[in-house]
Write a protein that holds these residues in place. Structure first.
Motif, PDB file in Angstrom:
ATOM      1  N   ASN A 102       0.830  -1.202   0.000  1.00 24.96           N
ATOM      2  CA  ASN A 102       0.000   0.000   0.000  1.00 24.96           C
ATOM      3  C   ASN A 102       0.872   1.263   0.000  1.00 24.96           C
ATOM      4  OD1 ASN A 102      -1.387   2.210   1.981  1.00 24.96           O
ATOM      5  ND2 ASN A 102      -2.861   1.296   0.568  1.00 24.96           N
ATOM      6  N   GLU A 103       0.564   2.168  -0.928  1.00 20.68           N
ATOM      7  CA  GLU A 103       1.403   3.351  -1.115  1.00 20.68           C
ATOM      8  C   GLU A 103       1.504   4.214   0.147  1.00 20.68           C
ATOM      9  OE1 GLU A 103       0.853   5.414  -4.751  1.00 20.68           O
ATOM     10  OE2 GLU A 103       2.137   7.093  -4.152  1.00 20.68           O
ATOM     11  N   GLU A 104       0.360   4.434   0.817  1.00 24.90           N
ATOM     12  CA  GLU A 104       0.376   5.310   2.002  1.00 24.90           C
ATOM     13  C   GLU A 104       1.189   4.708   3.146  1.00 24.90           C
ATOM     14  OE1 GLU A 104      -3.558   8.019   2.192  1.00 24.90           O
ATOM     15  OE2 GLU A 104      -3.888   5.873   2.539  1.00 24.90           O
ATOM     16  N   VAL A 105       1.026   3.400   3.331  1.00 24.29           N
ATOM     17  CA  VAL A 105       1.747   2.716   4.411  1.00 24.29           C
ATOM     18  C   VAL A 105       3.252   2.737   4.122  1.00 24.29           C
ATOM     19  CG1 VAL A 105       2.118   0.488   5.558  1.00 24.29           C
ATOM     20  CG2 VAL A 105      -0.218   1.267   5.029  1.00 24.29           C
ATOM     21  N   HIS A 106       3.605   2.398   2.886  1.00 24.25           N
ATOM     22  CA  HIS A 106       5.024   2.364   2.522  1.00 24.25           C
ATOM     23  C   HIS A 106       5.641   3.767   2.580  1.00 24.25           C
ATOM     24  CE1 HIS A 106       5.808  -1.827   0.817  1.00 24.25           C
ATOM     25  NE2 HIS A 106       4.649  -1.873   1.448  1.00 24.25           N
ATOM     26  N   LYS A 107       4.842   4.775   2.165  1.00 29.84           N
ATOM     27  CA  LYS A 107       5.362   6.145   2.196  1.00 29.84           C
ATOM     28  C   LYS A 107       5.566   6.597   3.650  1.00 29.84           C
ATOM     29  CE  LYS A 107       5.002  10.639  -0.002  1.00 29.84           C
ATOM     30  NZ  LYS A 107       5.585  11.323   1.138  1.00 29.84           N
ATOM     31  N   THR A 108       4.673   6.169   4.540  1.00 29.18           N
ATOM     32  CA  THR A 108       4.817   6.490   5.965  1.00 29.18           C
ATOM     33  C   THR A 108       6.164   5.971   6.475  1.00 29.18           C
ATOM     34  OG1 THR A 108       2.443   6.400   6.340  1.00 29.18           O
ATOM     35  CG2 THR A 108       3.844   6.077   8.270  1.00 29.18           C
ATOM     36  N   ALA A 109       6.463   4.702   6.168  1.00 24.95           N
ATOM     37  CA  ALA A 109       7.724   4.099   6.617  1.00 24.95           C
ATOM     38  C   ALA A 109       8.910   4.828   5.990  1.00 24.95           C
ATOM     39  CB  ALA A 109       7.750   2.620   6.263  1.00 24.95           C
ATOM     40  N   TYR A 110       8.787   5.110   4.697  1.00 23.29           N
ATOM     41  CA  TYR A 110       9.903   5.763   4.002  1.00 23.29           C
ATOM     42  C   TYR A 110      10.157   7.164   4.556  1.00 23.29           C
ATOM     43  CZ  TYR A 110      13.376   5.830   0.396  1.00 23.29           C
ATOM     44  OH  TYR A 110      14.584   5.831  -0.252  1.00 23.29           O
ATOM     45  N   ASP A 111       9.047   7.906   4.795  1.00 22.62           N
ATOM     46  CA  ASP A 111       9.178   9.255   5.377  1.00 22.62           C
ATOM     47  C   ASP A 111       9.840   9.188   6.748  1.00 22.62           C
ATOM     48  OD1 ASP A 111       8.045  10.444   3.211  1.00 22.62           O
ATOM     49  OD2 ASP A 111       6.064  10.763   4.119  1.00 22.62           O
ATOM     50  N   ALA A 112       9.442   8.182   7.542  1.00 26.13           N
ATOM     51  CA  ALA A 112      10.037   8.030   8.876  1.00 26.13           C
ATOM     52  C   ALA A 112      11.549   7.846   8.750  1.00 26.13           C
ATOM     53  CB  ALA A 112       9.410   6.840   9.605  1.00 26.13           C
ATOM     54  N   PHE A 113      11.954   6.990   7.827  1.00 24.58           N
ATOM     55  CA  PHE A 113      13.393   6.737   7.652  1.00 24.58           C
ATOM     56  C   PHE A 113      14.120   7.980   7.106  1.00 24.58           C
ATOM     57  CE2 PHE A 113      12.179   2.027   7.156  1.00 24.58           C
ATOM     58  CZ  PHE A 113      12.468   1.766   8.487  1.00 24.58           C
ATOM     59  N   ILE A 114      13.481   8.685   6.163  1.00 21.88           N
ATOM     60  CA  ILE A 114      14.105   9.893   5.596  1.00 21.88           C
ATOM     61  C   ILE A 114      14.291  10.957   6.685  1.00 21.88           C
ATOM     62  CG2 ILE A 114      13.630  11.908   4.095  1.00 21.88           C
ATOM     63  CD1 ILE A 114      14.496   9.727   2.329  1.00 21.88           C
ATOM     64  N   GLN A 115      13.224  11.169   7.484  1.00 21.93           N
ATOM     65  CA  GLN A 115      13.312  12.215   8.521  1.00 21.93           C
ATOM     66  C   GLN A 115      14.307  11.832   9.621  1.00 21.93           C
ATOM     67  OE1 GLN A 115       9.482  13.749   9.863  1.00 21.93           O
ATOM     68  NE2 GLN A 115       8.605  13.322   7.857  1.00 21.93           N
ATOM     69  N   ALA A 116      14.335  10.545   9.974  1.00 22.83           N
ATOM     70  CA  ALA A 116      15.289  10.098  10.996  1.00 22.83           C
ATOM     71  C   ALA A 116      16.718  10.174  10.465  1.00 22.83           C
ATOM     72  CB  ALA A 116      14.951   8.679  11.445  1.00 22.83           C
ATOM     73  N   THR A 117      16.882  10.001   9.166  1.00 18.99           N
ATOM     74  CA  THR A 117      18.224  10.100   8.564  1.00 18.99           C
ATOM     75  C   THR A 117      18.803  11.504   8.748  1.00 18.99           C
ATOM     76  OG1 THR A 117      17.861   8.311   6.990  1.00 18.99           O
ATOM     77  CG2 THR A 117      19.501   9.952   6.375  1.00 18.99           C
ATOM     78  N   GLU A 118      17.924  12.535   8.702  1.00 18.98           N
ATOM     79  CA  GLU A 118      18.416  13.904   8.904  1.00 18.98           C
ATOM     80  C   GLU A 118      19.071  14.027  10.287  1.00 18.98           C
ATOM     81  OE1 GLU A 118      15.435  16.899   8.152  1.00 18.98           O
ATOM     82  OE2 GLU A 118      14.887  15.892   6.264  1.00 18.98           O
ATOM     83  N   ILE A 119      18.429  13.401  11.288  1.00 18.30           N
ATOM     84  CA  ILE A 119      19.001  13.422  12.641  1.00 18.30           C
ATOM     85  C   ILE A 119      20.322  12.648  12.648  1.00 18.30           C
ATOM     86  CG2 ILE A 119      18.639  12.712  15.049  1.00 18.30           C
ATOM     87  CD1 ILE A 119      15.604  12.983  14.481  1.00 18.30           C
ATOM     88  N   ALA A 120      20.318  11.507  11.959  1.00 16.62           N
ATOM     89  CA  ALA A 120      21.535  10.678  11.891  1.00 16.62           C
ATOM     90  C   ALA A 120      22.690  11.479  11.286  1.00 16.62           C
ATOM     91  CB  ALA A 120      21.267   9.414  11.087  1.00 16.62           C
ATOM     92  N   ARG A 121      22.364  12.283  10.264  1.00 18.42           N
ATOM     93  CA  ARG A 121      23.415  13.102   9.635  1.00 18.42           C
ATOM     94  C   ARG A 121      23.903  14.181  10.595  1.00 18.42           C
ATOM     95  NH1 ARG A 121      23.262  10.974   4.612  1.00 18.42           N
ATOM     96  NH2 ARG A 121      21.284  10.939   3.488  1.00 18.42           N
ATOM     97  N   ASP A 122      22.950  14.838  11.309  1.00 22.48           N
ATOM     98  CA  ASP A 122      23.331  15.879  12.276  1.00 22.48           C
ATOM     99  C   ASP A 122      24.250  15.314  13.359  1.00 22.48           C
ATOM    100  OD1 ASP A 122      21.841  17.707  10.923  1.00 22.48           O
ATOM    101  OD2 ASP A 122      20.117  17.647  12.296  1.00 22.48           O
ATOM    102  N   LEU A 123      23.936  14.089  13.808  1.00 25.52           N
ATOM    103  CA  LEU A 123      24.735  13.468  14.873  1.00 25.52           C
ATOM    104  C   LEU A 123      25.990  12.794  14.314  1.00 25.52           C
ATOM    105  CD1 LEU A 123      21.872  11.809  17.000  1.00 25.52           C
ATOM    106  CD2 LEU A 123      23.168  13.873  17.565  1.00 25.52           C
TER     107      LEU A 123
END
Ligand code: 13P
Ligand code: 13P
Ligand code: MG
Ligand code: MG
Ligand code: MG
Length: 366
Positions: A66-87
């Motif tokens: 499902n596109e919405e479910v998969h996009k939710t997971a992908y967005d979570a990983f993309i947004q968390a990656t920003e923190i990973a880069r900052d740290l």
């Protein structure tokens, strides 16, 4: 009404080196999934990690891929990656191969196991998450759960399991698949799935077609067209009432089987089942870990989990795994500890060969 369980995972950065996901990344994933719960995309979720991989366990009513479910997971990983880069975490965004989402996470880096089913009167579901290995690491335990009568007593003594199960196997090199029935075609099945780097169990079904298990088979090396890493896998297994009992589903993990992965994704080593808290692959970046979480899926909500390997009955397995690790480590850079050169994630061989090329001579016949 049907329920879907989707487990989508990625390594988006860790501390220190490839050891453990940072809590701030899991908090960000929690924030994104809580939002999806509010907007009705998800019915429930649970977030865990095994080593440096974050596992998003989600329930919903939207079916697989499902596109919405998969996009939710992908967005979570993309947004968390920003923190990973900052740290400046290690391997920030490691498993994200693209920052533009296109329909579902297939081919984009994260691993995914999903299944849609009509809930039984009571529906126990187990999620397994592994680190420092590859999808084929599930071949042996999944085979034992659904086809080995010495593991699963129910295959012999429970009429609702006596017909056996069908295994869908992917050839990850040729991108082909085949379905084999057990017990009828057990030897053919074993002939394939013993080659864990190539033939991978993707799904298991009851003979009436009902889904019993699903494994993430996404291989980063194939996706990216080059070897960028082994994909630490997840699996979903249904238990009890027509499926193997909960205890039959954890029993194969009492044997610390050899899997490939471990240091630099280039070594064979023993699997070690642990609690969530102890899923910290430290020694030589391992040994490879598996976490098991037991849920009841109730009206698409996740009741639980029970941390299945947080059981002193697995202490002996962990000790055995540590002893095997000590033994095989003494081989250093020699096979079969080190993987054959074509399966290594890292290799200096082409460079070494290039340098030595002028010094290679034809052998005399004597
Ligand atoms: P209970 O009798 O506790 O329900 O257990 C049945 C069973 O199948 C255990 O594996
Ligand atoms: P991960 O696949 O868990 O990131 O581990 C990579 C590695 O090289 C460990 O030594
Ligand atoms: Mg990593
Ligand atoms: Mg990992
Ligand atoms: Mg890995």
């Amino acid at each position: 009404m049907k329920t879907t369980v989707s487990v989508i995972k990625a390594d988006i950065g860790s501390v220190s080196g490839h050891c453990v996901s940072h809590p701030a990344l899991m908090e960000k994933c929690d924030e994104v999934l809580a939002n999806a719960l509010e907007t009705g995309i998800l019915e429930d979720y649970y977030i865990t990690r095994c080593g440096d991989d974050i596992d998003l366990i989600m329930t919903h009513r939207n079916g697989e891929l499902n596109e919405e479910v998969h996009k939710t997971a992908y967005d979570a990983f993309i947004q968390a990656t920003e923190i990973a880069r900052d740290l400046k975490l290690y391997g920030a965004g490691q498993d994200l191969l693209s920052d533009t989402f296109s329909g579902n996470v297939k081919g984009m880096g994260p691993g995914c196991a999903e299944m849609e089913f009509k809930e039984r009167r009571s529906d126990p579901v187990i999620v397994y998450c592994m680190d420092k290995t590859e999808p084929g690491a599930f071949n042996l335990p999944i085979f034992k759960i659904f086809a080995d009568p010495f593991n699963t007593a129910g295959l012999v003594i429970d009429p609702s399991l006596h017909d056996g199960f069908s295994f869908e196997v992917f050839d990850v090199m040729e991108h082909k698949k085949v379905v084999l029935d057990c017990p009828e075609e057990m030897y053919d099945l074993l002939a394939l799935i013993g080659s864990t780097g190539r033939y991978v169990i993707k799904r298991v079904f009851k003979k009436n077609g009902e889904i019993a298990a699903a494994v993430s088979t996404d291989k980063l090396n194939m996706l990216a067209g080059e070897y960028v890493g082994k994909d630490d896998p997840v699996a979903i297994v249904r238990a009890q009432s027509g499926f193997p009992a909960n205890g039959e589903c954890v029993e194969p993990f009492a044997f610390p089987h050899m899997v490939s992965g471990w240091m630099r994704g280039s070594h064979n080593g023993p699997m070690m089942p642990t609690s969530q808290e102890e899923a910290n692959p430290i020694r030589f970046d391992g040994p490879p870990r598996v976490v098991g979480l037991g849920f009841q899926v109730t009206d698409a909500k996740l009741v639980g989990p029970v941390d299945l390997f947080d059981d002193p009955a697995f202490d002996e397995t962990r000790r055995q795994s540590a002893n095997i690790a000590t033994y095989i480590r003494r081989h250093g850079p020699f096979e079969p500890h080190r993987l054959p050169s074509e399966e290594m994630e890292y290799t200096s061989l082409p460079g070494v060969m290039e340098k030595l090329e002028p010094r290679f001579e034809d052998m005399d016949d004597d």
